[in-house]
Design a protein around this motif. Structure first.
Motif, PDB file in Angstrom:
ATOM      1  N   ASP A 196      -9.651   7.299   0.051  1.00 25.94           N
ATOM      2  CA  ASP A 196      -9.049   6.485  -1.009  1.00 25.94           C
ATOM      3  C   ASP A 196      -9.008   7.280  -2.309  1.00 25.94           C
ATOM      4  O   ASP A 196      -8.973   6.716  -3.391  1.00 25.94           O
ATOM      5  CB  ASP A 196      -9.813   5.177  -1.193  1.00 25.94           C
ATOM      6  CG  ASP A 196     -11.277   5.389  -1.544  1.00 25.94           C
ATOM      7  OD1 ASP A 196     -11.688   6.554  -1.748  1.00 25.94           O
ATOM      8  OD2 ASP A 196     -12.034   4.395  -1.606  1.00 25.94           O
ATOM      9  N   LYS A 228       0.818  -1.206   0.000  1.00 24.56           N
ATOM     10  CA  LYS A 228       0.000   0.000   0.000  1.00 24.56           C
ATOM     11  C   LYS A 228       0.854   1.259   0.000  1.00 24.56           C
ATOM     12  O   LYS A 228       1.950   1.281   0.567  1.00 24.56           O
ATOM     13  CB  LYS A 228      -0.919   0.027   1.236  1.00 24.56           C
ATOM     14  CG  LYS A 228      -1.933  -1.110   1.302  1.00 24.56           C
ATOM     15  CD  LYS A 228      -2.763  -1.019   2.575  1.00 24.56           C
ATOM     16  CE  LYS A 228      -3.694  -2.217   2.714  1.00 24.56           C
ATOM     17  NZ  LYS A 228      -4.749  -2.202   1.686  1.00 24.56           N
ATOM     18  N   ASP A 268       3.309   0.701   3.547  1.00 29.50           N
ATOM     19  CA  ASP A 268       3.115  -0.178   4.692  1.00 29.50           C
ATOM     20  C   ASP A 268       4.364  -1.020   4.926  1.00 29.50           C
ATOM     21  O   ASP A 268       5.319  -0.987   4.146  1.00 29.50           O
ATOM     22  CB  ASP A 268       1.885  -1.058   4.492  1.00 29.50           C
ATOM     23  CG  ASP A 268       1.961  -1.922   3.239  1.00 29.50           C
ATOM     24  OD1 ASP A 268       2.845  -1.684   2.388  1.00 29.50           O
ATOM     25  OD2 ASP A 268       1.144  -2.846   3.103  1.00 29.50           O
ATOM     26  N   GLU A 294     -12.718   1.483   7.728  1.00 29.03           N
ATOM     27  CA  GLU A 294     -12.207   0.126   7.520  1.00 29.03           C
ATOM     28  C   GLU A 294     -12.295  -0.265   6.054  1.00 29.03           C
ATOM     29  O   GLU A 294     -11.407  -0.960   5.530  1.00 29.03           O
ATOM     30  CB  GLU A 294     -12.978  -0.859   8.393  1.00 29.03           C
ATOM     31  CG  GLU A 294     -12.686  -0.702   9.882  1.00 29.03           C
ATOM     32  CD  GLU A 294     -13.599  -1.547  10.754  1.00 29.03           C
ATOM     33  OE1 GLU A 294     -13.247  -1.781  11.922  1.00 29.03           O
ATOM     34  OE2 GLU A 294     -14.675  -1.973  10.263  1.00 29.03           O
ATOM     35  N   TYR A 297      -0.583  -1.857   6.801  1.00 28.40           N
ATOM     36  CA  TYR A 297      -0.494  -3.235   6.294  1.00 28.40           C
ATOM     37  C   TYR A 297      -1.663  -4.073   6.786  1.00 28.40           C
ATOM     38  O   TYR A 297      -2.229  -4.878   6.039  1.00 28.40           O
ATOM     39  CB  TYR A 297       0.834  -3.858   6.748  1.00 28.40           C
ATOM     40  CG  TYR A 297       1.026  -5.290   6.305  1.00 28.40           C
ATOM     41  CD1 TYR A 297       1.406  -5.582   4.999  1.00 28.40           C
ATOM     42  CD2 TYR A 297       0.834  -6.348   7.197  1.00 28.40           C
ATOM     43  CE1 TYR A 297       1.585  -6.890   4.586  1.00 28.40           C
ATOM     44  CE2 TYR A 297       1.015  -7.663   6.790  1.00 28.40           C
ATOM     45  CZ  TYR A 297       1.395  -7.927   5.488  1.00 28.40           C
ATOM     46  OH  TYR A 297       1.566  -9.224   5.071  1.00 28.40           O
ATOM     47  N   MET A 334      -9.489   1.513   4.115  1.00 28.47           N
ATOM     48  CA  MET A 334      -8.161   0.936   4.379  1.00 28.47           C
ATOM     49  C   MET A 334      -7.868  -0.310   3.557  1.00 28.47           C
ATOM     50  O   MET A 334      -6.727  -0.764   3.498  1.00 28.47           O
ATOM     51  CB  MET A 334      -8.019   0.609   5.864  1.00 28.47           C
ATOM     52  CG  MET A 334      -7.971   1.825   6.774  1.00 28.47           C
ATOM     53  SD  MET A 334      -6.503   2.851   6.539  1.00 28.47           S
ATOM     54  CE  MET A 334      -5.241   1.807   7.263  1.00 28.47           C
ATOM     55  N   LYS A 335      -8.869  -0.865   2.890  1.00 29.26           N
ATOM     56  CA  LYS A 335      -8.660  -2.046   2.048  1.00 29.26           C
ATOM     57  C   LYS A 335      -8.012  -1.686   0.708  1.00 29.26           C
ATOM     58  O   LYS A 335      -7.536  -2.574  -0.005  1.00 29.26           O
ATOM     59  CB  LYS A 335      -9.992  -2.761   1.803  1.00 29.26           C
ATOM     60  CG  LYS A 335     -10.601  -3.357   3.063  1.00 29.26           C
ATOM     61  CD  LYS A 335     -11.973  -3.970   2.777  1.00 29.26           C
ATOM     62  CE  LYS A 335     -12.613  -4.513   4.048  1.00 29.26           C
ATOM     63  NZ  LYS A 335     -13.981  -5.051   3.793  1.00 29.26           N
ATOM     64  N   ASN A 336      -8.023  -0.396   0.365  1.00 30.94           N
ATOM     65  CA  ASN A 336      -7.471   0.047  -0.915  1.00 30.94           C
ATOM     66  C   ASN A 336      -5.945   0.064  -0.877  1.00 30.94           C
ATOM     67  O   ASN A 336      -5.330   0.071   0.190  1.00 30.94           O
ATOM     68  CB  ASN A 336      -8.004   1.437  -1.256  1.00 30.94           C
ATOM     69  CG  ASN A 336      -9.486   1.413  -1.592  1.00 30.94           C
ATOM     70  OD1 ASN A 336      -9.866   1.134  -2.724  1.00 30.94           O
ATOM     71  ND2 ASN A 336     -10.329   1.686  -0.602  1.00 30.94           N
ATOM     72  N   ASP A 337      -5.321   0.091  -2.070  1.00 28.96           N
ATOM     73  CA  ASP A 337      -3.859   0.082  -2.115  1.00 28.96           C
ATOM     74  C   ASP A 337      -3.249   1.486  -2.120  1.00 28.96           C
ATOM     75  O   ASP A 337      -2.032   1.634  -2.061  1.00 28.96           O
ATOM     76  CB  ASP A 337      -3.344  -0.721  -3.310  1.00 28.96           C
ATOM     77  CG  ASP A 337      -3.832  -0.185  -4.638  1.00 28.96           C
ATOM     78  OD1 ASP A 337      -4.476   0.888  -4.657  1.00 28.96           O
ATOM     79  OD2 ASP A 337      -3.587  -0.827  -5.673  1.00 28.96           O
ATOM     80  N   GLU A 365      -4.587  -2.994   7.496  1.00 24.64           N
ATOM     81  CA  GLU A 365      -5.848  -2.355   7.098  1.00 24.64           C
ATOM     82  C   GLU A 365      -6.653  -1.905   8.312  1.00 24.64           C
ATOM     83  O   GLU A 365      -7.875  -2.006   8.357  1.00 24.64           O
ATOM     84  CB  GLU A 365      -6.664  -3.298   6.194  1.00 24.64           C
ATOM     85  CG  GLU A 365      -5.914  -3.692   4.930  1.00 24.64           C
ATOM     86  CD  GLU A 365      -6.696  -4.626   4.019  1.00 24.64           C
ATOM     87  OE1 GLU A 365      -7.743  -5.142   4.456  1.00 24.64           O
ATOM     88  OE2 GLU A 365      -6.253  -4.839   2.872  1.00 24.64           O
ATOM     89  N   ASP A 366      -5.923  -1.373   9.303  1.00 21.66           N
ATOM     90  CA  ASP A 366      -6.522  -0.949  10.564  1.00 21.66           C
ATOM     91  C   ASP A 366      -6.523   0.581  10.634  1.00 21.66           C
ATOM     92  O   ASP A 366      -5.458   1.196  10.688  1.00 21.66           O
ATOM     93  CB  ASP A 366      -5.707  -1.534  11.721  1.00 21.66           C
ATOM     94  CG  ASP A 366      -6.220  -1.096  13.087  1.00 21.66           C
ATOM     95  OD1 ASP A 366      -7.337  -0.539  13.159  1.00 21.66           O
ATOM     96  OD2 ASP A 366      -5.491  -1.315  14.078  1.00 21.66           O
TER      97      ASP A 366
END
Length: 405
Positions: A338, A274, A391, A364, A307, A367-370, A309-310
């Motif tokens: 994002d 990320k 990350d 949350e 890393y 945070m899943k995006n790159d 995703e928190d």
């Protein structure tokens, strides 16, 4: 943008050729100009300095308006090595003989393992192979790949713009995935830039330093500053356009090139998944803005949260707090996005993304995006700065624990 992105990197500007070869862990890239170039550079401030850095500094001191080529190798840093200075000179001598140009018109850079003698038979063979390819055709991607070490992909970009019916082009290649950390004065990787603008050395030096400050000096992978860090920019004037005709446009385009290459390096950070772009604004001074944004991208706790995703905003505020900048925690905002949707984690010093809230659910999901943008507003001044980081996960430890074996 007042310029457009084009293909072909360092060979996009008129009058430049390049090619390279990578066989096993050793590679060599050559960049060549048909005419003399004005050259400017920035270098590492690490007190353990590689021999190519010292040699290039010497060449630029007396010959910065007659540079014709760059030779760069991967696989060996040529740093902390006995007779390494003479090995670097031998690389230049071999390149000068093949290109039929003066030795003091060639700049040199190296990247790889520190403390091991240069395998000169191998390197000289790679120089010859790169030259043979160069005589057949130019290939920007070959050149970019030749200087890679732990990089996962070649890093290259070019732009062009028009001035009074004439076209100015700027192209660049870079390498860097580990040992990337900002320094207040210089760059932290290898980057080679070409342009066909007509410009004097003073203006080119100012322009590249400003671009480096806004880009590479704001990029962090692991916090380690390399011994070989180098940025070269060559300008051969072939466009026929004077810098004074388009100073602001050229400066903006050069800065864009450097920022995009810096982002590529960070995204390619060893084991990274990320990219984070951290903007800290509302600061009391420019120095505070720089310190705070770099503190966040340096933070191991922020990097590991990214890393995992928190959306752990506590780690972000803590990193700003220990940076030592002037701030009031009861005023600050923290939000993440994002680059399409965004959500406040903290607003006016009050936590918003608390357990069970819609804001936390959205955070949350973001945070899943790159690619994640973090914005911190301290609300006490008018200064801001953006830094770039990545990350930190399991693969970084594995790659660097096995680097020399």
């Amino acid at each position: 943008m007042d310029f457009k992105i084009i293909d072909n990197g360092v060979i996009a500007p008129k009058g430049f050729k390049a090619n390279g070869v990578k066989e096993g862990k050793y590679g060599v890239g050559l960049i060549y100009s048909e005419k003399d170039c004005i050259a400017a550079a920035t270098f590492t401030t690490n007190k353990v300095v590689a021999h190519p850095v010292n040699l290039s500094k010497e060449i630029l001191k007396n010959n910065r308006d007659k540079i014709r080529a760059i030779v760069a190798n991967s696989g060996n840093a040529n740093c902390f090595t006995k007779n390494g200075y003479y090995d670097a000179k031998e690389m230049i001598k071999e390149t000068a003989k093949l290109l039929n140009i003066p030795e003091n018109s060639i700049l040199i850079a190296s990247t790889g393992v520190i403390g091991r003698k240069m395998p000169m038979d191998i390197i000289k063979d790679r120089i010859k192979n790169a030259y043979n390819r160069l005589t057949e055709k130019s290939d920007n991607n070959n050149t970019a790949k030749a200087i890679m070490t732990t990089d996962r992909f070649p890093k290259t970009i070019a732009v062009e713009f028009e001035v009074n019916g004439k076209t100015v082009k700027i192209g660049g290649i870079a390498k860097g995935a580990g040992m990337i950390a900002p320094d207040m004065l210089h760059a932290t990787m290898l980057c080679f830039i070409t342009t066909d603008i007509k410009i004097n050395n003073s203006d080119l030096t100012k322009s590249i330093q400003n671009a480096v400050d806004k880009s590479f000096n704001n990029a962090v992978v692991d916090g380690d500053t390399s011994t070989n860090d180098t940025v070269f920019v060559l300008a051969n004037g072939e466009s026929g356009v004077e810098y004074k005709e388009c100073a602001e446009l050229f400066d903006n385009a050069l800065t864009y090139i450097c920022i995009e290459l810096a982002k590529m390096m960070v995204m390619d950070g060893e084991g990274s998944t990320k990219l984070m772009e951290v903007c800290v604004k509302g600061c009391a001074s420019e120095e505070d803005a720089i310190k705070a944004s770099k503190s966040v991208v340096r933070s191991l706790l922020v990097k590991t949260a990214l890393y995992g995703e928190d959306p752990n905003w506590g780690r972000i505020t803590a990193a700003v707090g220990y940076s030592g900048v002037e701030m009031d925690m009861d005023k600050m905002d923290v939000l993440i996005s994002d680059f399409e949707k965004e959500v406040y984690l903290v607003k006016d010093g009050i936590p918003i993304a608390d357990e069970g809230t819609k804001e936390l659910e959205l955070a949350e999901d973001i945070m899943k995006n790159d690619k994640i943008k973090i914005v911190v507003d301290l609300k006490i001044g008018n200064y801001e700065n953006t830094s770039y980081g990545c990350d930190l996960g399991h693969d970084y430890v594995q790659l660097n624990s096995e680097y020399t074996t």
